[in-house]
Design a protein around this motif. Structure first.
Motif, short mmCIF file in Angstrom:
data_model
loop_
_atom_site.label_atom_id
_atom_site.label_comp_id
_atom_site.label_asym_id
_atom_site.label_seq_id
_atom_site.Cartn_x
_atom_site.Cartn_y
_atom_site.Cartn_z
N ARG A 45 45.31 25.09 41.73
CA ARG A 45 46.75 25.47 42.23
C ARG A 45 46.81 26.77 42.88
NH1 ARG A 45 51.99 24.32 41.84
NH2 ARG A 45 53.22 26.09 41.74
N SER A 46 45.90 27.84 42.32
CA SER A 46 45.79 29.25 42.83
C SER A 46 44.45 29.97 42.22
CB SER A 46 47.10 29.97 42.37
OG SER A 46 47.33 30.32 41.12
N ALA A 47 44.04 30.84 42.88
CA ALA A 47 43.09 31.68 42.33
C ALA A 47 43.33 33.10 42.82
CB ALA A 47 41.51 31.22 42.61
N TYR A 48 43.44 33.89 41.84
CA TYR A 48 43.58 35.51 42.36
C TYR A 48 42.72 36.23 41.47
CZ TYR A 48 47.87 33.86 44.41
OH TYR A 48 48.97 33.18 45.10
N ALA A 49 42.46 37.45 42.08
CA ALA A 49 41.70 38.52 41.52
C ALA A 49 42.62 39.15 40.53
CB ALA A 49 41.26 39.54 42.25
N PHE A 50 42.01 39.17 39.31
CA PHE A 50 42.68 39.97 38.04
C PHE A 50 41.84 40.95 37.35
CE2 PHE A 50 46.64 39.24 36.02
CZ PHE A 50 47.08 38.07 37.13
N GLY A 51 41.74 42.19 37.74
CA GLY A 51 40.79 42.99 37.04
C GLY A 51 39.46 42.79 37.20
N ASN A 52 38.56 42.50 36.37
CA ASN A 52 37.12 42.05 36.50
C ASN A 52 36.97 40.70 36.67
OD1 ASN A 52 37.56 41.67 34.12
ND2 ASN A 52 35.67 42.72 33.21
N SER A 53 38.03 40.14 36.64
CA SER A 53 37.84 38.29 36.69
C SER A 53 38.83 37.66 37.69
CB SER A 53 37.96 37.69 35.26
OG SER A 53 39.42 37.70 34.96
N VAL A 54 38.64 36.56 37.84
CA VAL A 54 39.43 35.69 38.87
C VAL A 54 40.26 34.81 37.83
CG1 VAL A 54 39.65 34.04 40.62
CG2 VAL A 54 37.99 35.92 40.74
N HIS A 55 41.55 34.70 38.11
CA HIS A 55 42.52 33.93 37.37
C HIS A 55 42.67 32.52 38.09
CE1 HIS A 55 44.36 36.73 34.11
NE2 HIS A 55 43.06 36.80 34.26
N TYR A 56 42.20 31.55 37.55
CA TYR A 56 42.45 30.23 38.27
C TYR A 56 43.13 29.44 37.49
CZ TYR A 56 41.12 25.43 39.17
OH TYR A 56 41.32 24.01 39.55
N THR A 57 44.28 28.82 38.40
CA THR A 57 45.29 27.80 37.54
C THR A 57 45.07 26.49 38.26
OG1 THR A 57 46.94 29.77 37.68
CG2 THR A 57 47.85 27.73 37.15
N ASP A 58 44.76 25.50 37.25
CA ASP A 58 44.58 24.11 37.74
C ASP A 58 46.13 23.54 37.95
OD1 ASP A 58 41.88 22.35 37.64
OD2 ASP A 58 43.64 21.05 37.43
#
Lengths: 311, 247
Positions: free
Chosen positions: A249-262
């Motif tokens: 659904r989305s993937a965004y940089a978040f500090g030192n990781s990537v937040h991926y939403t399914d």
């Protein structure tokens, strides 16, 4: 107990721009309430209506039980307002500004000094300095003192921490907590999502609308999809790859990781991890995480056009 | 190691008896995203002004894009891009007019400008709004346009001064996508920000305290060095004991 602030379907238009679209909220006495949103979300317009500086096109607002249009004279004597733009007298000294604002409200610095002592103590060494010559952090402290010097029951603060470094921001929020402890109701706007957790309740604003209102803990319950923190080398390529995944659904940089939403109701982190390995990301790790305020805000922002399309 | 696009050696600027920037030495490699952090009043703005050729140093050495900050300021300004939240584009001009105006300032010829301008409007999906006054466009679009305009003359190095202030969290991340795209094309990025999560997106980060560079390393190494979970903690540990800034 009647709320300290209440708005019902407030609307305000400037030319073709709908600055505020049916904004309704209520703030309890001694509550620290945050308006969270980017530039152009409508935060300033809402605060200016509440400060009795603007009249809404439609809808209604009360402050301390008084109507913001009919009761503006009394409201003005009982609230403190700190505008987003520095609006003290640059040519007056720290001390002169403070005395001026006290006098305008028929008060004296002496009688209310205990309220501002903590903040003013840091300004004391510079009390003869012209306000225009102060650093950004100090200007903000002086502006807060001037908004407090007549001992208001309610404070409206428009982006007091914008452009301020992380240390000064932290100090500013500690001051707000102390004011709240003295029973002052505070409505504060900010573009910084991390400040939302410091409020009792928050309203998310976007394009003149209030997207959601809740406690910082409660509001993250609106995020319902599976959320994973993905880590791996070459973040930029990783984000692009994640966005190309069929269930993304989305993937965004978040500090030192990537937040991926399914996009699905449920998803398995190990499934995504093995897909990433098949795409050559051998060191990628995938971990299920609980959504934060910023995840929730972003999800609501992206969902909003669909839900409100015919509204 | 790649060639240095910025190189400073004991770069210093004094205002009367006040030392705003105190012997800072660092280098930025070609293609790097270099985060330049510091508390309000730490000396970041003064340092940026020297590096962009707007303010002469008091002492020390520095070259930017291969040019000397004392004698070749004009060449520096021609060979860098610059964008900040405060100074970017003209609100009273349309996107097309802004492109023409800034492209002209950077010395692009009219045919080159027309061609590049159209390509830019296409790639930003801005053709429909190309003749609308900028004031009427969303902030996120303006920032993307400002960034692209600052790269129109194809500089090797771009300075971004709090480029994402005030925008929503989605737009902020899309802006970083653009930064990464630029570095993929070989552009070196020098960026300041108050968002500490953005410090994580940089290859290396320097943190200024009281006119000096108090720390400089990759985000991972800085977090290790200061036993911190996040860059925010690193920043607060370093900046809290700052003596000046306030006042």
């Amino acid at each position: 107990m009647s709320p300290a602030i209440q708005t019902e379907r407030l609307c305000k238009q400037f030319g073709t721009v709908e600055a505020l679209r049916e904004a309704s909220l209520s703030v309890a006495e001694a509550e620290l309430f945050g308006l969270i949103g980017a530039d152009g979300a409508g935060k300033t317009t809402l605060l200016r209506i509440l400060a009795t500086l603007l009249v809404p096109d439609s809808g209604k607002a009360t402050m301390l039980g008084l109507d913001t249009v009919a009761g503006y004279r009394e409201i003005r004597t009982r609230i403190g307002y700190m505008p987003g733009r520095f609006s003290l007298y640059q040519d007056l000294s720290v001390e002169e500004n403070l005395n001026f604002f006290a006098t305008v409200f028929g008060a004296t610095v002496e009688e209310n000094y205990n309220l501002i002592r903590d903040i003013y103590a840091q300004l004391e060494p510079f009390r003869k300095r012209r306000a225009g010559q102060l650093s950004g952090g100090m200007k903000q402290k002086l502006a807060l003192c001037c908004a407090l010097v007549h001992r208001p029951e309610l404070l409206l603060l428009d982006e007091p921490t914008t452009g301020v470094d992380a240390v000064s921001r932290q100090e500013f929020w500690q001051m707000l907590q102390r004011l709240k402890a003295q029973g002052i109701t505070i409505l504060v706007s900010t573009p910084y999502m991390d400040e939302a957790v410091l409020c009792d309740r928050v309203a998310f604003m976007q394009e003149g609308r209030i997207l959601a209102i809740d406690t910082p803990q409660g509001i993250t319950k609106l995020f319902t999809r599976p959320l994973f923190a993905v880590r791996g080398s070459d973040r930029h390529k990783l984000i692009a790859e994640l966005r190309s995944y069929e269930h993304a659904r989305s993937a965004y940089a978040f500090g030192n990781s990537v937040h991926y939403t399914d996009a699905r109701e449920t998803a398995d982190p190990s499934e995504l991890a093995s897909w990433l390995r098949s795409r050559g990301f051998d060191d990628a790790t995938v971990e299920r995480i609980a959504p934060g305020i910023e995840d929730t805000f972003m999800a609501l922002m992206e969902e909003k056009p669909k839900e409100l399309a015919d509204g | 190691m790649a060639e240095a696009v910025i190189q400073t050696e004991k770069l210093t600027r004094k205002f009367g008896s006040f030392t705003a920037v105190d012997e800072i030495s660092f280098s930025v490699a070609s293609g790097e995203i270099f985060g330049f952090l510091g508390a309000n009043g730490a000396g970041k703005t003064t340092a940026m002004k020297m590096l962009t050729g707007l303010l002469a140093p008091t002492s020390g050495e520095a070259t930017v894009a291969g040019f000397d900050v004392y004698r070749e300021t004009e060449s520096i300004r021609r060979n860098i891009g610059y964008m900040s939240q405060r100074f970017s584009l003209y609100d009273d001009l349309t996107p097309r007019e802004n492109i023409r105006f800034f492209g002209g300032i950077y010395g692009l010829g009219s045919s080159e400008l027309r061609e590049k301008g159209e390509r830019l409007l296409d790639s930003l999906d801005l053709q429909e709004s190309a003749d609308t006054r900028l004031a009427a466009l969303p902030l996120g679009w303006k920032q993307k346009l400002a960034f692209s305009v600052a790269l129109l003359h194809e500089p090797k190095l771009i300075f971004l001064d709090e480029p994402t202030g005030g925008v929503d969290p989605v737009t902020r991340r899309r802006f970083w996508d653009m930064i990464y795209d630029a570095t993929d094309r070989g552009v070196t990025v020098f960026v300041t920000t108050h968002y500490m999560d953005e410090a994580e997106y940089c290859d290396r980060v320097s943190i200024m305290v009281d006119g000096r560079i108090a720390a400089l390393d990759t985000p991972a190494m800085l977090k290790k060095q200061f036993a911190a979970e996040t860059m925010n903690e690193v920043f607060i540990q370093l900046a809290r004991p700052a003596k000046r800034g306030e006042g």
